[in-house]
Motif scaffolding. Sequence first.
Motif, PDB file in Angstrom:
ATOM      1  N   HIS A 140       8.447   4.109  -9.420  1.00  0.00           N
ATOM      2  CA  HIS A 140       8.957   4.279  -8.068  1.00  0.00           C
ATOM      3  C   HIS A 140       9.692   3.032  -7.575  1.00  0.00           C
ATOM      4  O   HIS A 140       9.440   1.923  -8.024  1.00  0.00           O
ATOM      5  CB  HIS A 140       7.823   4.653  -7.112  1.00  0.00           C
ATOM      6  CG  HIS A 140       6.717   3.647  -7.046  1.00  0.00           C
ATOM      7  ND1 HIS A 140       5.802   3.482  -8.040  1.00  0.00           N
ATOM      8  CD2 HIS A 140       6.402   2.745  -6.102  1.00  0.00           C
ATOM      9  CE1 HIS A 140       4.947   2.532  -7.715  1.00  0.00           C
ATOM     10  NE2 HIS A 140       5.293   2.066  -6.537  1.00  0.00           N
TER      11      HIS A 140
ATOM     12  N   LEU B  78       9.480   8.651  -8.238  1.00  0.00           N
ATOM     13  CA  LEU B  78       9.716   8.827  -6.814  1.00  0.00           C
ATOM     14  C   LEU B  78      10.514   7.657  -6.239  1.00  0.00           C
ATOM     15  O   LEU B  78      10.299   6.509  -6.618  1.00  0.00           O
ATOM     16  CB  LEU B  78       8.388   8.927  -6.074  1.00  0.00           C
ATOM     17  CG  LEU B  78       7.373   9.941  -6.630  1.00  0.00           C
ATOM     18  CD1 LEU B  78       6.020   9.725  -6.007  1.00  0.00           C
ATOM     19  CD2 LEU B  78       7.862  11.348  -6.392  1.00  0.00           C
ATOM     20  N   TYR B  79      11.431   7.949  -5.327  1.00  0.00           N
ATOM     21  CA  TYR B  79      12.157   6.949  -4.539  1.00  0.00           C
ATOM     22  C   TYR B  79      12.981   5.976  -5.388  1.00  0.00           C
ATOM     23  O   TYR B  79      13.126   4.810  -5.042  1.00  0.00           O
ATOM     24  CB  TYR B  79      11.201   6.175  -3.631  1.00  0.00           C
ATOM     25  CG  TYR B  79      10.377   7.061  -2.741  1.00  0.00           C
ATOM     26  CD1 TYR B  79      10.949   7.701  -1.645  1.00  0.00           C
ATOM     27  CD2 TYR B  79       9.032   7.287  -3.013  1.00  0.00           C
ATOM     28  CE1 TYR B  79      10.201   8.544  -0.840  1.00  0.00           C
ATOM     29  CE2 TYR B  79       8.279   8.129  -2.208  1.00  0.00           C
ATOM     30  CZ  TYR B  79       8.869   8.748  -1.129  1.00  0.00           C
ATOM     31  OH  TYR B  79       8.121   9.578  -0.342  1.00  0.00           O
TER      32      TYR B  79
ATOM     33  N   ASN C 263      14.524  11.011  -5.093  1.00  0.00           N
ATOM     34  CA  ASN C 263      15.367  10.069  -5.825  1.00  0.00           C
ATOM     35  C   ASN C 263      16.807  10.169  -5.314  1.00  0.00           C
ATOM     36  O   ASN C 263      17.072  10.854  -4.344  1.00  0.00           O
ATOM     37  CB  ASN C 263      15.294  10.363  -7.323  1.00  0.00           C
ATOM     38  CG  ASN C 263      13.898  10.167  -7.865  1.00  0.00           C
ATOM     39  OD1 ASN C 263      13.387   9.058  -7.881  1.00  0.00           O
ATOM     40  ND2 ASN C 263      13.261  11.240  -8.280  1.00  0.00           N
TER      41      ASN C 263
END
Length: 190
Positions: A108, A131-132, A157
């Motif tokens: 992440h 994630l992210y 994302n």
Amino acid sequence: MQKYTHNIISINPVQVDTIYKGVRNPVFKYNMFCAGNRTNGWNTNISFENITTKGGVYGFYLLEGNDGINIKHCVCDSAYIDGICIQSQLEDTSICARNVVVDSAYCHYNGRQGIDTRGNLNVTIKNSHCLYNAASGIQVEAGNRNCLVEDNESSENSRGKGFVNSTYETGIWIFNSTNSIVRRNIMENN
């Protein structure tokens, strides 16, 4: 099988002096670097478990000359480029990384991909959470053969704030790869 099971948090990664495009570049910093070659031999049957990386250019950076590498229950947080990068030379299939398994990784806030694989053979990415990340959560690109991407979550994302400034990326990106299977993944808000 060699096994590395220490819970390592690497805030200040080791600096590796590399030559990039013919220029010596002492800036690249890797948290976990793993490469073999024809001269010095292959890395075989190595398992990295319960390792946390933070910062650096890459969380995990695996190059050609790796066979039977397992990355399990690892966290890759805020790398400048990729959380996990598995990359081989496209023109030389005899030395490409092969039989690599990424299982239950959490990647992440990385500056490009959460997990990126290019030019490899028999790579499995499963049970992982990406994630992210600034670009794609999981990217299978450029000459991969026989990849399996299953039971992952790749959400939030393509934020475009990092090494890559793009909002045209995806949860899972497959490009120029052969005999790959993508199944039972969850993707949201990419």
